[in-house]
Write a protein that holds these residues in place. Structure first.
Motif, mmCIF file in Angstrom:
data_model
loop_
_atom_site.group_PDB
_atom_site.id
_atom_site.type_symbol
_atom_site.label_atom_id
_atom_site.label_comp_id
_atom_site.label_asym_id
_atom_site.label_seq_id
_atom_site.Cartn_x
_atom_site.Cartn_y
_atom_site.Cartn_z
ATOM 1 N N PRO A 1 -14.283 47.679 -15.912
ATOM 2 C CA PRO A 1 -13.954 46.328 -16.070
ATOM 3 C C PRO A 1 -14.994 45.357 -17.104
ATOM 4 O O PRO A 1 -16.163 45.883 -17.075
ATOM 5 N N GLU A 2 -14.498 44.521 -17.657
ATOM 6 C CA GLU A 2 -15.219 43.764 -18.284
ATOM 7 C C GLU A 2 -16.055 42.699 -17.517
ATOM 8 O O GLU A 2 -15.593 42.277 -16.487
ATOM 9 N N ILE A 3 -17.352 42.538 -17.846
ATOM 10 C CA ILE A 3 -18.059 41.677 -16.797
ATOM 11 C C ILE A 3 -18.695 40.654 -17.536
ATOM 12 O O ILE A 3 -18.669 40.330 -18.992
ATOM 13 N N THR A 4 -19.044 39.192 -17.017
ATOM 14 C CA THR A 4 -19.680 38.268 -17.678
ATOM 15 C C THR A 4 -20.989 38.105 -17.442
ATOM 16 O O THR A 4 -21.543 38.320 -16.350
ATOM 17 N N GLY A 5 -21.776 37.799 -18.648
ATOM 18 C CA GLY A 5 -23.223 37.728 -18.241
ATOM 19 C C GLY A 5 -24.049 39.148 -18.551
ATOM 20 O O GLY A 5 -25.337 39.129 -18.424
ATOM 21 N N GLY A 6 -23.204 40.070 -19.124
ATOM 22 C CA GLY A 6 -23.774 41.368 -19.441
ATOM 23 C C GLY A 6 -22.892 42.329 -20.343
ATOM 24 O O GLY A 6 -21.866 41.939 -20.472
ATOM 25 N N GLU A 7 -23.474 43.410 -20.169
ATOM 26 C CA GLU A 7 -22.550 44.631 -20.930
ATOM 27 C C GLU A 7 -22.766 45.895 -20.084
ATOM 28 O O GLU A 7 -24.060 46.097 -19.676
ATOM 29 N N ILE A 8 -22.026 46.890 -20.095
ATOM 30 C CA ILE A 8 -22.419 48.027 -19.274
ATOM 31 C C ILE A 8 -21.606 49.243 -20.031
ATOM 32 O O ILE A 8 -20.465 49.164 -21.210
ATOM 33 N N ALA A 9 -22.265 50.122 -19.989
ATOM 34 C CA ALA A 9 -21.719 51.530 -20.804
ATOM 35 C C ALA A 9 -21.956 52.566 -19.904
ATOM 36 O O ALA A 9 -23.083 52.745 -19.199
ATOM 37 N N VAL A 10 -21.089 53.563 -19.883
ATOM 38 C CA VAL A 10 -21.018 54.771 -19.129
ATOM 39 C C VAL A 10 -20.701 56.024 -19.676
ATOM 40 O O VAL A 10 -19.990 56.021 -20.850
ATOM 41 N N ARG A 11 -21.266 57.001 -19.271
ATOM 42 C CA ARG A 11 -21.200 58.458 -20.077
ATOM 43 C C ARG A 11 -21.143 59.526 -18.911
ATOM 44 O O ARG A 11 -21.658 59.420 -17.963
ATOM 45 N N TYR A 12 -20.188 60.384 -19.175
ATOM 46 C CA TYR A 12 -20.259 61.473 -18.400
ATOM 47 C C TYR A 12 -20.103 63.015 -19.413
ATOM 48 O O TYR A 12 -19.476 62.960 -20.191
ATOM 49 N N HIS A 13 -20.978 63.767 -18.965
ATOM 50 C CA HIS A 13 -20.904 65.147 -19.787
ATOM 51 C C HIS A 13 -20.733 66.217 -18.766
ATOM 52 O O HIS A 13 -21.549 66.181 -17.801
ATOM 53 N N ALA A 14 -19.736 67.046 -18.969
ATOM 54 C CA ALA A 14 -19.675 68.174 -18.312
ATOM 55 C C ALA A 14 -20.559 69.405 -18.372
ATOM 56 O O ALA A 14 -20.951 69.544 -19.606
ATOM 57 N N ALA A 15 -20.980 70.188 -17.569
ATOM 58 C CA ALA A 15 -21.660 71.188 -17.879
ATOM 59 C C ALA A 15 -20.894 72.351 -18.550
ATOM 60 O O ALA A 15 -19.687 72.463 -18.246
ATOM 61 N N TRP A 16 -21.544 73.306 -19.234
ATOM 62 C CA TRP A 16 -20.812 74.250 -20.083
ATOM 63 C C TRP A 16 -20.979 75.492 -19.114
ATOM 64 O O TRP A 16 -21.582 76.372 -19.312
ATOM 65 N N SER A 17 -20.048 75.417 -18.284
ATOM 66 C CA SER A 17 -20.041 76.500 -17.137
ATOM 67 C C SER A 17 -18.403 76.833 -16.935
ATOM 68 O O SER A 17 -18.171 77.145 -15.859
ATOM 69 N N GLY A 18 -17.432 76.926 -17.913
ATOM 70 C CA GLY A 18 -16.185 77.428 -17.593
ATOM 71 C C GLY A 18 -15.359 76.475 -16.725
ATOM 72 O O GLY A 18 -15.441 75.252 -16.941
ATOM 73 N N ARG A 19 -14.905 77.003 -15.826
ATOM 74 C CA ARG A 19 -13.958 76.211 -14.825
ATOM 75 C C ARG A 19 -14.948 75.733 -13.743
ATOM 76 O O ARG A 19 -14.176 74.944 -13.012
ATOM 77 N N GLN A 20 -15.909 75.658 -13.728
ATOM 78 C CA GLN A 20 -17.101 74.965 -12.976
ATOM 79 C C GLN A 20 -16.977 73.641 -12.965
ATOM 80 O O GLN A 20 -17.828 73.287 -14.126
ATOM 81 N N VAL A 21 -16.476 72.763 -12.293
ATOM 82 C CA VAL A 21 -16.416 71.242 -12.666
ATOM 83 C C VAL A 21 -17.452 70.922 -11.308
ATOM 84 O O VAL A 21 -17.195 71.034 -10.373
ATOM 85 N N GLY A 22 -17.973 69.859 -11.698
ATOM 86 C CA GLY A 22 -19.198 69.131 -10.826
ATOM 87 C C GLY A 22 -18.652 68.079 -9.875
ATOM 88 O O GLY A 22 -17.393 67.404 -10.382
ATOM 89 N N GLY A 23 -19.438 67.306 -9.306
ATOM 90 C CA GLY A 23 -18.868 66.404 -8.477
ATOM 91 C C GLY A 23 -19.663 65.040 -8.880
ATOM 92 O O GLY A 23 -19.843 64.167 -8.261
ATOM 93 N N ASP A 24 -20.184 64.825 -10.134
ATOM 94 C CA ASP A 24 -20.959 63.743 -10.577
ATOM 95 C C ASP A 24 -19.868 62.598 -10.621
ATOM 96 O O ASP A 24 -18.734 62.896 -11.333
#
Length: 712
Positions: free
Chosen positions: A329-352
């Motif tokens: 969501p857009e916020i007033t009075g600031g700026e937000i950035a998010v990133r998600y990177h998956a591990a290189w482990s095939g079908r193993q998906v994490g819980g981050d």
């Protein structure tokens, strides 16, 4: 009658004839006279007619190539002068019909008692057959060694390939063609009834870009190879123009002499085809064909593994993406950035995970967390926990309550999993941050001057475990974000590397945060490039960057803000220096000394007499009277009191000093705390200590300096 004549008449073959029949003769060289006696068989070996030989050694070797003659003479000279008793040599000469002949000379050197050589006797023979066979064997061994090298190098390069892009990089990158022993390569994969070229490398092969994606039919040699499943070896590259007219405009422009087209088949599945192009090769013998088929099998197996890995990655990342917020969501009075990177482990998906939650009264909740495990179960639990925590936060509960309820929710799922997280409620209007931790990394704060702090955020047990052990206490810690400062939250995948202390990773993160750009999106990209690519590929990474909008004021009324942590003595010195430098930059250097002195007095009072840090604001008040205003905000509700220090007292003079230097000063309530402010510059100073201290003109209470605003 001699024995040899009797042998010839009786039909028997004598020793001399036997040697002659095997093109072996003898010689006797008298070094004293410089003459050499050679039998007919020996002359035949040297290609000299008996009736044309004059007994001189130079006549015997006159048909040798000059380089060969020089080499033979050097061998003989070295043997004579070196005191040796024999020598051997192989020399190459051309027969009358132009064919090469190898002649082997083996001789014994006879010497006098003085050691001087006076005679050489020996044999000469035609050794062409054995030398040729030896050369053939050596060439065969050399070619087999080269083939083994090609297989070994290609296998080694492809063994490290994980994705399809890795496979193509191994084949087309530096040294790729050399490993294959070719000068050009085309690699195609079958996808949905089409043959798509995923790699083209080699001189002039960019012309095949026109065939980058075509339906799988028999109009092209690579497609025909894929459809038939049989290799196609083309000794004459130009012949392709006749067999495949569509290639005619391209073939004549390419510098290749031959090519081979190989099907790529793995576990009875046709994956595509590979074409290799050669500049010098014009034949493909049986060994070479077997080698190329073996290379195709190696490439096909690597591609099969890579395709399966890419499919698993797409499945895993797709599942992970559905569990994370679709938009921020857009916020007033600031700026937000998010990133998600998956591990290189095939079908193993994490819980981050990360989340940004709009809250009542204009606040925003930010959270970063990690569910135990690296599998689809962890991802599913993460999705449920994220939604539950979002619901508790959205109801307006305090951060400690939000984590307590989230812990209870996770325990009731009965999954035997726990989760860590850091959650903060942020008021961007006032800069207040209320943070809690559940077994997770604490945040980092980047100050406006580029310094990076690691505030001590008190914490509790991981979610789920806290409920199991009956300890759902998650104490809150209050932080302050001044305008322009940035809050950074992340999971441990960004700072952990196997075999490395986590403090090393945290130090690297702090350095990267401080050296990065100030904007939230740019800083998130900077951290991803600097850290995740460095060591984050072994674990999932969630990153959230929140920046409070800067407040520089205007060119006529500039402004700076700075937060000074109570446990950071260096921050006091940095704040004084920042105030002095700002006034110099703003063209008011005559006020710098007084401003630095007052800054130190105001901040020392806060750091000594309150339980938290302070927010320093320095601003220039606009015309008609241009002056400087200093304000220090703290969290204490206790207002300062004036007292008279004795002669031996070490405190109590701060407000007296401010009363003497400042034009005006006062105290204002600010949220849960207060702000002590003062102004310096042209004003109402009268030197009698009775300056009027008022609020900021917005309805706050006014007091006099001799009243309740006395010094602490």
């Amino acid at each position: 009658m001699t024995d040899e004549e009797r042998n010839r008449r009786s039909g028997e073959i004598g020793p001399t004839e036997r040697l002659a029949m095997n093109r072996t003769g003898s010689f006797d060289w008298d070094l004293d006279t410089g003459t050499i006696d050679v039998d007919d068989a020996g002359l035949l070996v040297f290609g000299v007619a008996p009736d044309a030989f004059d007994g001189r050694p130079s006549t015997l070797v006159q048909d040798l190539d000059p380089a060969e003659r020089t080499r033979l003479e050097r061998v003989i000279r070295d043997a004579i002068t070196g005191g040796r008793s024999s020598y051997t040599a192989h020399v190459r000469l051309e027969r009358a019909d132009g064919t090469p002949q190898w002649t082997h000379v083996q001789a014994r050197i006879l010497r006098r008692d003085s050691g001087m050589a006076h005679r050489i006797v020996g044999i000469v023979r035609d050794a062409t057959a054995e030398v040729t066979h030896s050369a053939f064997v050596l060439d065969l061994e050399k070619r087999r060694e080269a083939q083994t090298t090609i297989v070994e190098r290609t296998t080694h390069a492809l063994s490290r390939a994980v994705t399809v892009d890795d496979v193509t990089a191994a084949l087309t990158g530096p040294g790729g063609l050399a490993r294959l022993g070719a000068e050009g390569l085309a690699l195609g994969l079958v996808e949905h009834g089409s043959l798509n070229l995923i790699a083209l490398t080699g001189e002039s092969l960019e012309a095949f870009e026109d065939f980058r994606s075509r339906r799988l039919d028999r109009g092209l040699p690579l497609a025909e190879t894929v459809l038939s499943g049989r290799p196609r070896f083309v000794p004459s590259f130009l012949s392709l123009a006749q067999d495949f007219p569509e290639l005619a405009p391209y073939v004549n422009r390419m510098p290749f002499r031959s090519a081979c087209y190989l099907p790529l088949v793995a576990q009875a599945r046709s994956l595509g085809g590979m074409a290799l192009f050669y500049r010098r090769r014009s034949t493909f013998n049986a060994d070479e064909r077997n080698l190329l088929l073996g290379l195709a099998a190696i490439v096909a197996q690597s591609l099969q593994r890579a395709i399966l890995f890419d499919e698993e990655r797409e499945l895993a990342t797709g599942l992970q993406a559905t569990m994370l917020p679709r938009r921020i969501p857009e916020i007033t009075g600031g700026e937000i950035a998010v990133r998600y990177h998956a591990a290189w482990s095939g079908r193993q998906v994490g819980g981050d995970w990360y989340d940004v939650i709009p809250l009542p009264r204009g606040r925003v909740g930010v959270v970063v967390g990690d569910v135990q495990g690296h599998d689809t179960h962890a991802a599913a639990i993460m999705g449920q926990l994220r939604i539950a925590l979002r619901a508790y936060a959205g109801e307006g509960h305090a951060p400690s309550t939000v984590l307590a309820r989230a812990s209870r929710f996770l325990a009731e799922l009965d999954t035997n999993r726990f989760a860590t997280c850091t959650y903060a409620q942020v008021d961007l209007a006032g800069g207040t941050v209320r943070g809690v931790r559940a077994g997770h990394l604490g945040p980092l704060i980047r100050h406006t001057d580029g310094r990076v702090g690691r505030p001590k955020l008190r914490g509790g047990l991981p979610l789920g475990l806290a409920t199991v052990f009956g300890d759902e206490e998650f104490p809150e810690t209050r932080l302050d974000l001044v305008p322009g400062e940035t809050l950074v939250l992340c999971t441990d995948g960004l700072v952990e590397q196997p075999g490395t202390d986590i403090e090393t990773g945290l130090a690297a993160l702090a350095e990267a945060v401080g050296s990065g750009p100030p904007q939230a999106e740019a800083l998130a990209d900077h951290l991803s490039e600097r850290l995740w690519e460095r060591w984050g590929s072994g674990d999932d990474v969630a990153l959230l960057v929140l920046r409070r909008s800067p407040d520089p004021g205007t060119p006529k009324a500039p402004r700076i803000h700075q937060y000074i942590h109570q446990a950071d003595p260096q921050g006091l010195s940095d704040a004084r220096a920042a105030v002095g430098q700002a006034l110099v930059d703003w063209g008011m250097p005559e006020l710098a000394d007084d401003a630095e002195l007052l800054t130190g007095e105001l901040l020392v009072n806060v750091l000594l007499h309150t339980e938290g840090g302070a927010v320093l604001t320095l601003e220039v008040l606009p015309e008609p009277v241009r002056r400087v205003r200093l304000s220090v905000q703290d969290r204490s509700s206790a207002w300062p009191r004036r007292r008279t220090p004795g002669e031996a007292a070490t405190s109590g003079r701060g407000l007296l000093l401010m009363d003497a230097i400042a034009s005006r000063w006062g105290v204002e309530p600010r949220g849960e705390g207060k702000a002590v402010w003062c102004e310096i510059g042209p004003g109402a100073a009268n030197g009698n200590g009775n300056r009027h201290a008022s609020g900021n003109g917005n309805g706050n209470e006014s007091r006099t300096a001799n009243g309740a605003t006395g010094g602490r």
